[in-house]
Design a protein around this motif. Structure first.
Motif, short mmCIF file in Angstrom:
data_model
loop_
_atom_site.label_atom_id
_atom_site.label_comp_id
_atom_site.label_asym_id
_atom_site.label_seq_id
_atom_site.Cartn_x
_atom_site.Cartn_y
_atom_site.Cartn_z
N ARG A 152 0.99 -1.39 -0.15
CA ARG A 152 0.06 -0.12 -0.01
C ARG A 152 0.90 1.39 -0.07
NH1 ARG A 152 -3.47 -0.06 5.00
NH2 ARG A 152 -1.42 -1.21 5.76
N PHE B 165 1.99 3.79 -1.76
CA PHE B 165 1.93 4.62 -2.90
C PHE B 165 2.78 5.71 -2.66
CE2 PHE B 165 -2.27 2.50 -3.17
CZ PHE B 165 -2.43 2.39 -4.55
N LEU C 116 2.12 3.48 -13.57
CA LEU C 116 1.64 2.31 -13.15
C LEU C 116 0.91 2.56 -11.66
CD1 LEU C 116 3.49 -0.88 -14.16
CD2 LEU C 116 1.09 -0.23 -14.57
N GLN D 239 -3.11 3.64 -10.46
CA GLN D 239 -3.76 2.78 -9.66
C GLN D 239 -4.22 3.76 -8.21
OE1 GLN D 239 -1.98 -1.22 -8.87
NE2 GLN D 239 -0.42 -0.43 -10.31
N LEU E 137 -7.22 5.63 -9.63
CA LEU E 137 -8.58 4.59 -9.40
C LEU E 137 -8.77 4.30 -7.91
CD1 LEU E 137 -7.51 2.11 -12.43
CD2 LEU E 137 -9.23 4.16 -12.24
N GLN E 138 -7.91 4.84 -6.98
CA GLN E 138 -8.27 4.64 -5.39
C GLN E 138 -7.98 2.99 -5.25
OE1 GLN E 138 -11.90 6.43 -4.29
NE2 GLN E 138 -11.13 8.49 -4.98
N ARG E 139 -6.96 2.38 -5.84
CA ARG E 139 -6.99 0.89 -5.35
C ARG E 139 -6.26 1.06 -4.09
NH1 ARG E 139 -6.53 -3.48 -8.58
NH2 ARG E 139 -4.85 -4.15 -7.40
N ILE F 158 -1.19 -1.92 -4.35
CA ILE F 158 -0.53 -1.77 -5.64
C ILE F 158 -0.08 -3.06 -6.48
CG2 ILE F 158 1.65 -0.77 -6.81
CD1 ILE F 158 1.99 1.14 -4.36
N TRP F 159 -0.68 -3.04 -7.76
CA TRP F 159 -0.03 -4.11 -8.49
C TRP F 159 1.03 -4.07 -9.56
CZ3 TRP F 159 -0.30 -4.62 -13.77
CH2 TRP F 159 -0.13 -5.86 -14.29
#
Length: 198
Positions: A40, A42, A74, A78, A81-83, A86-87
């Motif tokens: 997480r 970011f 990337l 994300q 998009l409020q993920r 993280i992928w």
């Protein structure tokens, strides 16, 4: 090496975690870094991308700013998009640098970590709220898209690195002043790139 569900909150904490990464083959991959900083993270990943772009021992390697641009793109999409986690694709996670380079960069930054962390605090919350985070993500996407051409304009990647570092620190510390700095540097850098390529 151990991961953490909680991402680091300060530059000093992030550097300390990176300093403790140890790999028998002497190489550290982005996946190793992700395990250390958390899925997480970011803010820390944007900060790391900014630092890598600015620090000469890593950022000066041809192609590194472009690789960091892919990472930032990337992460920022994300974030937009409020993920919650993280992928990253396998081809990016397996990218690696010499462990000695990572530790050298950490030690290079260590003297500025404590005074910088002392300056950061929760303030100007409107600049780090939900709408502001959306604006940060969009700005980071813009910076990422401009990073490959920056390799053609001397020193322009430094501006991108400072902007990304500012956004990363703003997200980590919830400091609106850091966000304002990052927005200002982003605009100035983008203007400089357009002028340099024009």
């Amino acid at each position: 090496m151990s991961g953490s569900d909680s991402p680091p909150q300060t530059l000093g904490e992030m550097l300390e975690r990176l300093e403790h990464i140890d790999r028998p083959d002497g190489r550290v991959s982005l996946e190793d870094v992700m395990e250390t900083l958390g899925r997480r993270a970011f803010g820390p990943l944007l900060l790391l991308a900014g630092i890598v772009t600015v620090v000469p021992v890593i950022g000066g390697i041809p192609g590194v700013p472009t690789l960091m641009a892919g990472l930032v793109l990337l992460v920022a999409v994300q974030l937009l998009l409020q993920r919650r986690a993280i992928w990253l694709p396998r081809w990016l996670l397996t990218r690696s640098v010499a462990l000695t380079s990572l530790h050298k960069a950490s030690r290079w930054l260590a003297p500025v970590a404590r005074p910088l962390d002392a300056l950061l605090r929760r303030r100007w919350q409107a600049l780090v709220g939900d709408h502001a985070v959306t604006a940060m993500a969009i700005c980071c996407i813009g910076v990422a898209l401009m990073m490959p051409p920056m390799e053609l304009v001397p020193f322009s990647a430094n501006g991108a690195g400072l902007a990304l570092s500012g956004f990363g620190l703003a997200l980590m510390s919830e400091d609106g002043v850091a966000a304002l700095f990052a927005f200002t540097v982003s605009v100035a850098t983008l203007v400089a790139i357009v002028a340099g390529l024009g």
